[in-house]
Every structure is written in structure tokens, then in C-alpha cells.
Scaffold this motif. Structure first.
Motif, PDB file in Angstrom:
ATOM      1  N   PHE A  35       0.838  -1.191   0.000  1.00 37.34           N
ATOM      2  CA  PHE A  35       0.000   0.000   0.000  1.00 37.34           C
ATOM      3  C   PHE A  35       0.873   1.241   0.000  1.00 37.34           C
ATOM      4  CE2 PHE A  35      -3.107  -2.909   0.257  1.00 37.34           C
ATOM      5  CZ  PHE A  35      -3.543  -3.375   1.484  1.00 37.34           C
ATOM      6  N   TYR A 228      -4.253   2.595   6.794  1.00 34.65           N
ATOM      7  CA  TYR A 228      -3.832   1.195   6.829  1.00 34.65           C
ATOM      8  C   TYR A 228      -4.954   0.314   7.381  1.00 34.65           C
ATOM      9  CZ  TYR A 228      -0.568  -2.692   7.792  1.00 34.65           C
ATOM     10  OH  TYR A 228       0.080  -3.900   7.830  1.00 34.65           O
ATOM     11  N   ASN A 230      -8.157   0.941   7.462  1.00 37.13           N
ATOM     12  CA  ASN A 230      -9.280   0.898   6.518  1.00 37.13           C
ATOM     13  C   ASN A 230      -9.017  -0.049   5.359  1.00 37.13           C
ATOM     14  OD1 ASN A 230     -10.686   2.727   8.074  1.00 37.13           O
ATOM     15  ND2 ASN A 230     -10.019   4.510   6.886  1.00 37.13           N
ATOM     16  N   LYS A 231      -7.771  -0.041   4.846  1.00 34.21           N
ATOM     17  CA  LYS A 231      -7.421  -0.945   3.751  1.00 34.21           C
ATOM     18  C   LYS A 231      -7.582  -2.401   4.175  1.00 34.21           C
ATOM     19  CE  LYS A 231      -5.773   1.737   0.344  1.00 34.21           C
ATOM     20  NZ  LYS A 231      -6.186   1.646  -1.079  1.00 34.21           N
ATOM     21  N   GLU A 234     -11.300  -3.204   4.533  1.00 31.19           N
ATOM     22  CA  GLU A 234     -11.940  -3.352   3.225  1.00 31.19           C
ATOM     23  C   GLU A 234     -11.559  -4.659   2.548  1.00 31.19           C
ATOM     24  OE1 GLU A 234     -10.776   0.059   1.064  1.00 31.19           O
ATOM     25  OE2 GLU A 234     -11.889   1.480   2.329  1.00 31.19           O
ATOM     26  N   SER A 235     -10.326  -5.102   2.765  1.00 32.10           N
ATOM     27  CA  SER A 235      -9.877  -6.343   2.125  1.00 32.10           C
ATOM     28  C   SER A 235     -10.469  -7.576   2.798  1.00 32.10           C
ATOM     29  CB  SER A 235      -8.351  -6.425   2.175  1.00 32.10           C
ATOM     30  OG  SER A 235      -7.903  -6.636   3.506  1.00 32.10           O
TER      31      SER A 235
END
Length: 722
Positions: A35, A228, A230-231, A234-235
Motif C-alpha cells: 500500500f 492502513y 481501513n485498507k 476493506e480487504s
């Protein structure tokens, strides 16, 4: 109270980011490194990933140099400096101690400190990490890191230079694939990443004072940690419960470490390398040792370093030099400066030590005196006699390398090199002593104060050609006064001088010498290795003494003849002071003047004394200026109870050694019941803004006058400035 609470919250915030990243990376969620995360906190996972990958590729040791930004995170979460120690340092905690519970260092601000750690990697390996301490001159640490890394490569026989790696970080950074590039193509990798500071310059800074619009945007921008999280959410790789659990765990760890910091006791000195095991701190006694060498060894190595291959065709002038050196060894007489130096190098190599010299024109010598590397006049082939001191010698046991015209970079490199292994004589020589000006940051911030601030010893030797020969203001002075001014000894207290108890050099920050004989130069170089501690050595090395008819020593002055503690017996150890060569009794009441001096002016004073048959003038050479040889000075003062006391130098009054010598000489006289400043006379050049005149005729006139005044038959009623 509000100030301390705010400061603590900022420190905790900075540490909590990286500690949470470490927990994430310890799990399966390693895709986070893909990321694009902005800010200082991205430094931590990137570096950890790089270290892990580097270890997988065969790297065993990494030396790191970096600025302030992100340093706490690197110290605490990458190099694994105890968090309780970091908190303790911020709270002004207990100073570090050595193995006997004593400490005299000054310490430094937290963002300058370094540490080391053997870090386990995800691949099951271990990699040694060393973060080098540095001053606020941030980039000054770069050559030090590179030199230290090069030394690690040498001492670990890392011929391919793949086991030891340097990392230089300036500004915030991120890493993607550099470890593979470096190991595959053996070249440097540079990453330029534009970032921003979420907080201000330090814990108490308020950046909105001067950048209100920018920091309004920053305050409203989600942190890297939030992005970080949130990523990951979401994943689908983590849940909010996972994040909460990790946050609570990390918060608990930090609070526990913060509480533990109140009772934190610093550990013993960390010398970074097993090579330093057993070396003593300034608080531990290290006895004075002899430095002479057995006569048969001197003869053998002398023959080896003066013998050239039969089929080698050197320049005829160089051939003459080597023939003369061979004759010196054969007769045992008339050894010059270069031969004394070569014998010091060779005998240390025979004893198993690494000897390294770099600088501008050091292979030949700026004044064409050394000729350590010889060139065949027909083939261009090179030959270094010091590579052949012993049978089957590893050629890298002696290293001599011409360097670029970058005093700052090269001195920093050699400083870093010298810090890795104490069993090595590492030297840097300036082309002219004046050129040391270009390396002032390294002298001021690293060499003179590094042990006091960072508890790191070094035995680096700096050779600075010094002497007034009419070559103008840029080729005369190594600025001796600057090095003496930075010396950390008290001019009004005479330390313990008993040779069985003396720790004077250990307790000082460095040594400054102005040596006048090849034998004494030989001994001062060998002294650097033959003791149980390391101190930097600043040598005001000569120019015209390299070939001076009287600057010679006999081979017997280099040998290991035993005698009374050895301070006067030639051939046993370095002479901190050389007494008058014409007077031998213990009490000389008829001597009307005692002239104290240092360096090559001695030979001019001696010539003037001979010309005027001034047998009632004694001349003593102070060979070691710092730390000051109180015991030997007092010995000479007692010997000449009726003598005028004169300090003679060729430098201007506001330069040279006078301002350093005067209070220490006064202290020596006071303790003997003699008058002090009223009894000390100065003879030398007048105060000046420039170090020396650019006109040779003016120089010659000044030099002649100061030498004449020092020997004049009339009493010296007041200071004489030329």
C-alpha cells in the motif's frame, strides 16, 4: 503539568504507530507493504521488510545512519532499543554506567543516540543492526556509516561485500525491492520519496504558528494508521475486533514500559562488537606499557621493507631513497622520519594488527618522503614493500590509499572504520594541516566528543603537516590551538601522575602531540595499539623535518631496552617531554633560562644556541601537549631553580599552544611554590588574524627574530612578540 502531559502523548503517539505496524507485520497481513502509505510511520514496516529480505539474501550486518525524523521508531521498533530506556531518557533519567558502576560522560539529546541489536527475522535468521549516533549535522554521519561498513566487510572477509550493508536515510522514506537490486548488481540504491510531517519539528512544536493552512489540511487528513486499518478492513483480512485487540495490547505494552522507565537502570557500556571486549573505560586503570621492539625483529622487518624485487625498475630517485633506508638498517644510524614510520607500520603488522592510511597523496607522501607504493618505470607495475613484511602476508593487512579532495568525507569514513575494530591502526593524513578546516564538523561533533556523548571509543590517528616554512597562510598551520582548545582536561588541577596509577590520557578526550624525532613518532604510533583503551591521536606532523640533518634517530632508540619506568630511557616508550640534550645533571643552578617549546622550532633554537655558545640556556621539548605532562614539567622546573621560564613558538600569540600551555605551566609552578604568570615569558609572533605571512622575506625575518630573542643574553623582562 499540561506541558509534560502533551509531550508524553506525542511521544506515545509516535511509538504506537510503529508498534502496531510491527504487530501487523508479525501476522499474515504482509500485503500492507504494497500500500502507498505516506508519512514518517511508513519508514518502519518498509525497513523491517527490507531487513528480512536482506537476511534472506545473505546479509548478516546492517549499519544505519539517519536523521531525527522517525528515529525513535527505528530505535524502539526496528533496532529494539528498550522502550523503557527511551522513556527514561525523555524524563531525564539515570545516566548510563559502565561495568564498575561509574560514568563521566555528558550524554546527548535522544534524537542523536544510537544502539545495536541482533534482530531475528521472519525467515528464522538473525541480522545485526547498528544505528550510528550522530549530531544535528545530519548528513555528517554518512561517511562514518560507510567507513564502518567497509571495516565490517574487511574484518569479516566479505570479499564480495554482500554480507554487510549500509543504509543512509535522510528525510522520510519507503523501500521497495532495493535489497534485491543491491545484492544482484552490487551498486547503490537511492529512493526519493516526498512526505509530510504530521506533527511539528519536535514534541513541543506547534507548526500552525507559521503554517496554518497546511496544518489545517494535515489535521483533517487521516493518518497512515487509519488508512492502513481501513485498507485491511476493506480487504476482509481483519475485523474491527482484531484492530481493537491489537490497539489495546500495544497500549498496554507502552504503558507498562513507561511505568518501568521510572526504575530503569542503564546497562554497561556497549562496544557494538566482540572486538572491543576487555577494553577499559576512562574509570578503569590501564597501566603504561613499553612500545619498543626486539632488535632482531627491527632488523628483520627493516630488511624486508627496504628490499625491492630484482626485476623491478623504480625511478632512480626512489631507488636512492630505498638504498639509503637499507643502509640505515645495516648501520643502525641516521633513521629518518619516513623510516621510523615504516618501522612502526611493519612491526604492528608482524604482531597481527591491521594498519590503514588514507589521504591526499599518502602513497607517495605530499612531500615525496613516504614512497610506500613504488611504480616500475617501464611497466607501470606497482609494488608495496609493506605488503611483504612476513611470509604469505595478506596484502590487506597494510592498506595505503590516496583519497579524493574531500577532507570531510574521508575523515568521516576513516572514523567509522576505526570504530569497528580496536586492533587496527587507522590513520588519515591531510595534504597540509590547514586542510583539516574542511573536516571541522567531524572533529567537533564526532572525534573530540564522541566518547563523552555516545560512549564510543576510537583510536583514529590524524596526521596534520604543521610548521612555519614561509609557504603562506594556507600551508603553515594545522590550527593547533583549535585542537588544544577542545581538550577536556582541567588546567588548574594536577591529576594523579604516579605512573602506576595514572589515568590522565584515559580521562582526556584525545591526545595532541608535536613530535620532533623519528623514534618518538615510532613509539607514539605503536602506543595507540599497545594499551587497553583507545583515544584519538592528533599529530602535528612535520614538513622540513622529514629531511632535516638533525632530525634522525638511531635504531637503538626503537628497541625494547628495559629500564626505570622508561620515561627517559631511550627505546622503551613514547617520551612526553624530551629534556635538554646538553645537560645531564639533576640540578643546574647556573642555567639562566629554560626555554620550553614544541615541534620543529626546537632545531632552530638549538642552532641559535650553538651559534652563540649559549650554554646557560636549556631547551626542553614538550612532545605531548595534551594531556599536559605535569610530572615532567615539574621535574625540569626543579632542575633549573634560578632559570627564567620561556615559552617559545613560531605561531602568533593567539594561535599555537601558548594559551593552552600558560595556565597549566602556571599550575605546575604554583604547586612548587614559584611565581606563576609573572614568571612566564612568551616569545613568538604577535597576535594575528591570518595564520602566517604570504611573503617569504617577512617570514624569514620574523623567524630569525623570535629565535634570537629566545636565546639572547639579556634578561627577558616582558613578553616578546615579533
Amino acid at each position: 503539568m499540561q506541558y509534560n502531559r502533551q509531550r508524553r502523548e506525542v511521544i506515545l503517539d509516535r511509538l504506537i504507530w510503529s508498534t502496531q505496524f510491527e504487530n501487523f507485520l508479525a501476522t499474515k497481513w504482509t500485503t500492507a507493504k504494497r500500500f502507498g502509505l505516506e508519512g514518517a510511520e511508513t519508514l518502519i514496516p518498509g525497513m523491517k521488510e527490507m531487513f528480512d529480505r536482506a537476511a534472506d539474501l545473505g546479509v548478516e550486518s546492517i549499519v544505519i545512519g539517519m536523521p531525527h525524523r522517525g528515529r525513535l521508531n527505528v530505535l524502539g521498533n526496528v533496532v529494539r532499543k528498550p522502550l523503557s530506556q527511551i522513556f527514561s531518557e525523555f524524563s531525564g533519567g539515570i545516566k548510563p554506567v559502565d561495568e564498575v558502576g561509574l560514568y563521566t560522560g555528558t550524554g546527548d539529546v535522544k534524537y542523536h543516540l544510537g544502539t545495536s541489536y541482533d534482530r531475528p527475522t521472519r525467515g528464522g535468521k538473525r541480522i545485526h543492526l547498528s544505528l550510528v549516533a550522530n549530531p544535528s549535522h545530519l548528513e555528517a554521519v554518512d561517511p562514518v556509516v560507510v567507513g564502518k561498513t567497509r571495516a565490517k566487510q574487511y574484518y569479516s572477509n566479505d570479499v564480495g561485500r554482500t554480507k554487510n550493508m549500509a543504509i543512509l536515510i535522510h528525510g522520510d522514506g519507503s523501500f521497495a525491492g532495493q535489497a534485491e537490486w543491491r545484492q544482484t548488481f552490487h551498486s547503490d540504491v537511492v529512493v526519493d520519496l516526498v512526505c509530510y510531517r504530521r506533527f511539528g519539528h519536535n514534541e513541543i512544536d506547534e507548526p500552525s504558528f507559521t503554517q496554518p493552512k497546511m496544518y489545517k489540511i494535515i489535521r483533517n487528513h487521516p493518518s497512515a494508521l487509519q488508512i492502513y486499518q481501513n485498507k485491511l478492513l476493506e480487504s476482509g483480512q481483519v475485523t474491527q475486533e482484531d484492530i481493537n485487540r491489537i490497539s489495546q495490547k500495544v497500549g498496554s505494552i507502552l504503558n507498562e514500559e513507561f511505568l518501568a522507565s521510572k526504575d530503569y537502570v542503564p546497562k554497561r557500556r556497549d562496544w557494538l562488537s566482540a572486538y572491543w571486549t576487555g577494553f577499559k573505560s576512562p574509570e578503569q586503570l590501564s597501566r603504561v606499557r613499553n612500545t619498543g621492539v626486539k632488535p632482531e625483529i627491527l632488523k628483520n622487518v627493516g630488511k624486508a621493507i627496504t628490499t625491492l624485487p630484482d626485476n623491478f625498475k623504480p625511478h632512480r630517485s626512489v631507488k636512492k631513497v630505498y638504498d639509503q633506508r637499507a643502509q640505515m638498517i645495516e648501520t643502525g644510524e641516521g633513521l629518518d622520519w619516513a623510516m621510523g614510520e615504516a618501522l612502526a607500520f611493519a612491526t604492528l603488522v608482524v604482531e597481527g594488527n591491521h594498519v590503514r592510511l588514507s589521504g591526499q597523496d599518502v602513497e607517495r607522501g605530499t612531500f615525496s618522503h613516504r614512497h610506500s607504493v613504488i611504480h616500475d618505470q617501464e611497466t607501470g607495475e606497482q609494488y608495496c614493500p609493506l605488503d611483504h613484511v612476513i611470509i604469505n602476508q595478506n596484502e590487506e593487512m597494510f592498506t595505503v590509499s590516496n583519497s579524493s579532495l574531500s577532507e570531510f568525507g574521508v575523515l568521516g569514513f576513516e572514523l567509522g572504520y576505526s570504530m569497528e575494530n580496536p586492533n587496527s591502526l587507522v590513520m588519515w593524513e591531510a595534504q597540509f594541516g590547514d586542510f583539516a578546516n574542511g573536516a571541522q564538523v567531524i572533529f567537533d561533533q564526532f572525534l573530540s566528543s564522541g566518547e563523552s556523548k555516545w560512549l564510543r571509543q576510537t583510536g583514529l590517528v590524524v596526521l596534520l603537516p604543521h610548521g612555519y616554512d614561509g609557504q603562506g597562510p594556507e600551508h603553515s598551520s594545522a590550527r593547533l590551538e583549535r585542537f588544544l582548545q577542545m581538550s577536556g582536561d582541567d588546567p588548574f588541577v594536577i591529576p594523579v601522575m604516579d605512573p602506576t596509577l595514572r589515568k590522565q590520557i584515559q580521562e582526556c578526550n584525545w591526545q595532541v602531540v608535536n613530535v620532533t624525532t623519528p623514534a618518538n613518532y615510532f613509539h607514539v604510533l605503536r602506543r595507540q595499539i599497545h594499551r587497553e583503551f583507545r583515544k584519538p591521536l592528533i599529530v602535528m606532523s612535520p614538513k622540513n623535518l622529514l629531511r632535516h640533518k638533525d632530525c634522525k634517530s638511531n635504531l637503538s632508540e626503537f628497541d625494547d631496552v628495559q629500564g626505570h619506568p622508561g620515561f627517559d630511557k631511550q627505546g622503551t616508550r613514547f617520551k612526553r617531554l624530551i629534556k635538554d640534550q646538553n645537560i645531564h645533571s639533576d640540578l643546574e643552578e647556573g642555567i639562566r633560562r629554560l626555554v620550553l617549546c614544541s615541534g620543529k622550532v626546537y632545531y632552530e633554537l638549538d642552532d641559535e644556541r650553538k651559534k652563540n655558545n649559549a650554554s646557560d640556556v636549556a631547551i626542553c621539548r614538550v612532545e605531548q601537549l595534551c594531556p599536559f605532562p605535569y610530572d615532567l614539567i615539574q621535574r625540569e622546573l626543579k632542575r633549573y631553580p634560578n632559570a627564567e621560564i620561556v615559552w617559545c613558538q613560531e605561531e602568533p600569540m593567539n594561535m599555537g599552544a601558548f594559551s593552552y600551555i600558560a595556565p597549566r605551566l602556571a599550575t605546575s609552578m604554583t604547586s612548587l611554590g614559584r611565581r606563576t604568570f609573572d614568571d612566564i615569558r612568551y616569545i613568538g609572533r604577535a597576535p594575528s588574524a591570518s595564520t602566517a605571512t604570504g611573503f617569504y622575506s617577512v617570514h624569514a625575518k620574523e623567524q630569525a627574530e623570535l629565535v634570537q630573542k629566545a636565546i639572547q643574553p639579556e634578561s627577558i623582562k616582558c613578553n616578546a612578540v615579533i
